[in-house]
Motif scaffolding. Structure first.
Motif, mmCIF file in Angstrom:
data_model
loop_
_atom_site.group_PDB
_atom_site.id
_atom_site.type_symbol
_atom_site.label_atom_id
_atom_site.label_comp_id
_atom_site.label_asym_id
_atom_site.label_seq_id
_atom_site.Cartn_x
_atom_site.Cartn_y
_atom_site.Cartn_z
ATOM 1 N N UNK A 19 0.836 -1.191 0.000
ATOM 2 C CA UNK A 19 0.000 0.000 0.000
ATOM 3 C C UNK A 19 0.873 1.244 0.000
ATOM 4 N N UNK A 20 0.388 2.285 -0.652
ATOM 5 C CA UNK A 20 0.987 3.599 -0.451
ATOM 6 C C UNK A 20 -0.016 4.348 0.425
ATOM 7 N N UNK A 21 0.372 5.542 0.855
ATOM 8 C CA UNK A 21 -0.551 6.293 1.699
ATOM 9 C C UNK A 21 -1.877 6.515 0.959
ATOM 10 N N UNK A 22 -1.748 6.775 -0.336
ATOM 11 C CA UNK A 22 -2.930 7.054 -1.145
ATOM 12 C C UNK A 22 -3.861 5.843 -1.220
ATOM 13 N N UNK A 23 -3.300 4.664 -1.509
ATOM 14 C CA UNK A 23 -4.164 3.489 -1.647
ATOM 15 C C UNK A 23 -4.726 3.074 -0.293
#
Ligand SMILES: [Zn+2]
Length: 383
Positions: free
Chosen positions: A147-151
């Motif tokens: 995950x990235x912060x966005x996802x």
């Protein structure tokens, strides 16, 4: 807003190639008072903008197109599976293609909506088709991406709904967002991720969020599994939003939470202790200021006072930093004071302030009360 929307739509549709497909109607899908919370949907204005920057133009068109789409026919498709048999001895077996056949384009005309679904051609049973090309490929599966912060924010917003479909606008996902089925609110989600980082459960690697050793251990050992369950957390948030809409009683919710917390705490108490993070002493050498007059262990400085390091075994000796008796004389115990006191049993404190505001010095002792285990400052004046 019905009249306003009708007028705006009239202004916007003029000259569009699909103008005759745009039909205003007071539909519940578009106008639903029961779903209005802080404000209604954002709509374009009567006036057509004349000079927009390219960024503004993108935003304007996104809003305008969404607005128009609502008044266009629904798009229709067929879920289709085509089984193809190839009349060639070298290519054996049957080939299955799954996808959608678009029947009515409808609102999708407005923006060339790129569907991530496979669009199949419209064929009929036993229809003979020709092969344009074929090739054999081999594939290797990859583990899911981090995950990235966005996802992660996105998944939190919908409580994990629709994450597998990679379809940004799946019905299920939109329904989740609208019904309040989420983790946190827009205002708190980013803060939650930050907290996880601060505590050390997750870390960033480039843009990716990685679960740390500590985080993994926590998930593996923490006994209240419901707290890791997206469904459970999502239901709690949804209930809060239901209370807001007066669809659920506050008392029932509090009862549930009370029961959950009580059982949870009981469970934790009974569980065997697992150490998931051992803080090494070497990191911060703790200074021993002297011997505890009660048990003889070392006295160390804490946040609120200078206390016995043997507190875990019940020793309660402490010299509070905000001791009221000293505070009356505008004094706070210092490390030097405590050291001297522990060494000599008495300390000369300078610069005390009397009630009248005069400065004076005094010899002070810290003595145990006769009838309880607490200590108090005693003062004797220097002559
Ligand atoms: Zn002690």
């Amino acid at each position: 807003l019905v009249d306003k929307a009708a007028k705006v739509l009239n202004n916007l549709k003029k000259g569009l190639p699909y103008e005759n497909e745009i039909i205003f109607a007071k539909k519940k899908r578009v106008f639903d008072n029961s779903k209005v919370e802080s404000h209604s949907a954002i709509t374009p204005t009567y006036l057509l903008p004349k000079s927009l920057s390219s960024d503004e133009d993108i935003v304007y068109n996104a809003i305008k197109n969404r607005f128009i789409m609502q008044f266009m026919p629904i798009a229709e498709h067929e879920e289709t599976k085509i089984i193809t048999k190839v009349n060639n001895d070298e290519i054996k077996g049957l080939f299955t293609s799954k996808g959608k056949v678009q029947l009515v384009e409808g609102w999708k005309k407005v923006e060339k909506i790129e569907s991530k679904d496979t669009i199949l051609p419209l064929v009929s049973i036993n229809e003979v088709v020709s092969i344009e090309d074929h090739k054999l490929t081999s594939h290797v599966t990859k583990p899911p991406k981090h995950h990235t912060e966005k996802t992660l924010l996105r998944v939190m917003e919908t409580c994990g709904k629709g994450k597998d479909k990679e379809d940004e606008d799946s019905e299920e996902m939109m329904a989740a967002i609208l019904s309040g089925y989420s983790i946190g609110t827009p205002a708190t989600r980013a803060e939650t991720i930050k907290k996880l980082k601060d505590v050390g459960y997750i870390a960033t690697q480039n843009k990716n969020l990685i679960c740390t050793e500590l985080g993994i251990k926590l998930v593996e050992t923490f006994p209240i599994k419901e707290l890791f369950d997206l469904e459970f957390t999502g239901r709690l948030e949804k209930t809060l939003s239901d209370i807001e809409k007066q669809k659920f009683s506050k008392r029932d919710f509090l009862n549930t939470i009370f029961e959950f917390t009580t059982t949870g705490v009981e469970k934790i108490k009974k569980e065997q202790e697992v150490i998931i993070n051992e803080v090494t002493r070497e990191k911060k050498q703790i200074e021993v200021l002297g011997k505890c007059p009660v048990c003889g262990s070392g006295v160390i400085e804490g946040q609120k006072g200078f206390g016995c390091s043997n507190w875990k075994n019940g020793c309660k000796f402490v010299i509070w930093k905000n001791d009221k008796f000293l505070a009356l004389m505008k004094k706070k115990p210092t490390k030097t004071m405590v050291k001297t006191l522990l060494k000599n049993g008495v300390v000369t404190v300078k610069g005390l302030t009397s009630k009248k505001g005069n400065k004076f010095d005094a010899k002070m002792k810290y003595e145990k009360n006769a009838d309880n285990e607490y200590f108090n400052w005693k003062m004797e004046f220097t002559k």
